[in-house]
Design a protein around this motif. Sequence first.
Motif, short mmCIF file in Angstrom:
data_model
loop_
_atom_site.label_atom_id
_atom_site.label_comp_id
_atom_site.label_asym_id
_atom_site.label_seq_id
_atom_site.Cartn_x
_atom_site.Cartn_y
_atom_site.Cartn_z
N ASP A 238 79.91 46.95 -47.67
CA ASP A 238 79.59 46.15 -48.85
C ASP A 238 80.68 45.10 -49.09
O ASP A 238 80.40 43.96 -49.46
CB ASP A 238 79.47 47.04 -50.09
CG ASP A 238 78.33 48.04 -49.98
OD1 ASP A 238 77.25 47.65 -49.51
OD2 ASP A 238 78.53 49.20 -50.35
N LYS B 299 73.00 49.12 -47.46
CA LYS B 299 71.65 48.66 -47.75
C LYS B 299 71.19 47.66 -46.68
O LYS B 299 72.01 47.02 -46.03
CB LYS B 299 71.62 48.00 -49.13
CG LYS B 299 71.94 48.94 -50.28
CD LYS B 299 71.93 48.20 -51.61
CE LYS B 299 72.25 49.14 -52.76
NZ LYS B 299 72.29 48.44 -54.08
N PRO B 300 69.87 47.49 -46.54
CA PRO B 300 69.36 46.55 -45.54
C PRO B 300 69.91 45.14 -45.71
O PRO B 300 70.22 44.47 -44.70
CB PRO B 300 67.84 46.59 -45.78
CG PRO B 300 67.58 47.95 -46.33
CD PRO B 300 68.78 48.26 -47.18
N ILE C 175 73.46 44.97 -44.24
CA ILE C 175 73.43 44.91 -42.78
C ILE C 175 72.95 43.54 -42.30
O ILE C 175 73.47 43.00 -41.32
CB ILE C 175 72.52 46.03 -42.22
CG1 ILE C 175 73.20 47.38 -42.38
CG2 ILE C 175 72.20 45.78 -40.75
CD1 ILE C 175 74.47 47.58 -41.57
N TYR D 32 73.10 47.82 -34.94
CA TYR D 32 73.21 47.88 -36.40
C TYR D 32 72.07 48.74 -36.92
O TYR D 32 70.95 48.69 -36.39
CB TYR D 32 73.05 46.50 -37.03
CG TYR D 32 74.05 45.44 -36.71
CD1 TYR D 32 75.24 45.32 -37.43
CD2 TYR D 32 73.78 44.49 -35.72
CE1 TYR D 32 76.14 44.30 -37.18
CE2 TYR D 32 74.68 43.46 -35.45
CZ TYR D 32 75.86 43.37 -36.19
OH TYR D 32 76.75 42.35 -35.92
N HIS D 33 72.33 49.49 -37.96
CA HIS D 33 71.23 50.18 -38.65
C HIS D 33 71.68 50.45 -40.08
O HIS D 33 72.79 50.92 -40.31
CB HIS D 33 70.87 51.49 -37.96
CG HIS D 33 69.46 51.94 -38.27
ND1 HIS D 33 69.07 52.35 -39.54
CD2 HIS D 33 68.36 52.02 -37.50
CE1 HIS D 33 67.79 52.66 -39.52
NE2 HIS D 33 67.33 52.48 -38.28
N ASP D 34 70.79 50.15 -41.02
CA ASP D 34 71.14 50.41 -42.42
C ASP D 34 71.09 51.91 -42.70
O ASP D 34 70.72 52.72 -41.83
CB ASP D 34 70.21 49.64 -43.37
CG ASP D 34 68.74 50.06 -43.23
OD1 ASP D 34 68.44 51.25 -43.46
OD2 ASP D 34 67.91 49.20 -42.90
#
Length: 243
Positions: free
Chosen positions: A190, A112-113, A116, A135-137
Amino acid sequence: MENKTVNILGFDFLNSSFNDFMENTKQRIDKRENTFVVTANPEIVVHALNDQKYTDTIKKSDYLVADGIGIVMGANILGSDMSERITGYDILLDLLSWGNQNHKSAYFLGAKPEVIADLKKIIPQKYPDLTVSGYHDGYFTDSDEIAAEIKQNQPDMVFVALGFPKQEYFIEKYRHVNDGLWIGLGGSFDVLSGHVQRAPQFWINHHIEWLYRLIKEPTRFKRMLALPKFIRLVKKQKKNEAK
């Protein structure tokens, strides 16, 4: 490393110690060898048995490792001595530490954003000498754009935490753009970010991490039903092989 495997329900699982696997993986990263690792538990295997596309994708990986005590149980039922799991989260921690010490680079994709966002704070603090290529969600619509960024930056390691089967499909489709390690890590971001607590060591040592997660997340019950189904199928495999 000699690739000893155990065939469980048609899937060739690596039968190796964690340390040997990690040593070999690091050597491959150093040589910039294109490497696709699938970390699989019984739920993934049961899903694949009902999804030919996913089965084909998994079988294109370089290593299929036992991320789940159920896989180890299955191997032992079949008479193979598989003594330990090789979990995605443990792989991630080990590679982050090694990458930090050896000035490697990594790309983080998934979760999830807000997860990240926290990783962007944690990674530089814990691993200051690791180069972050991006980085990318996991909430995106243009996967080609992400692949283009990975291709441009050429990271040593691409960590993909999109959950199965999406993460494996993404890796299989785009691994050709970068000769490094590509590995699917499920919910590892997570845990690393602190949004989810991993089971205490006692639960891990006694192979009941799954029970801890079920207690913490009762909604996982339906997913947990894959384990008894998996065990039944493995026992059937053993019976058929004995004929």
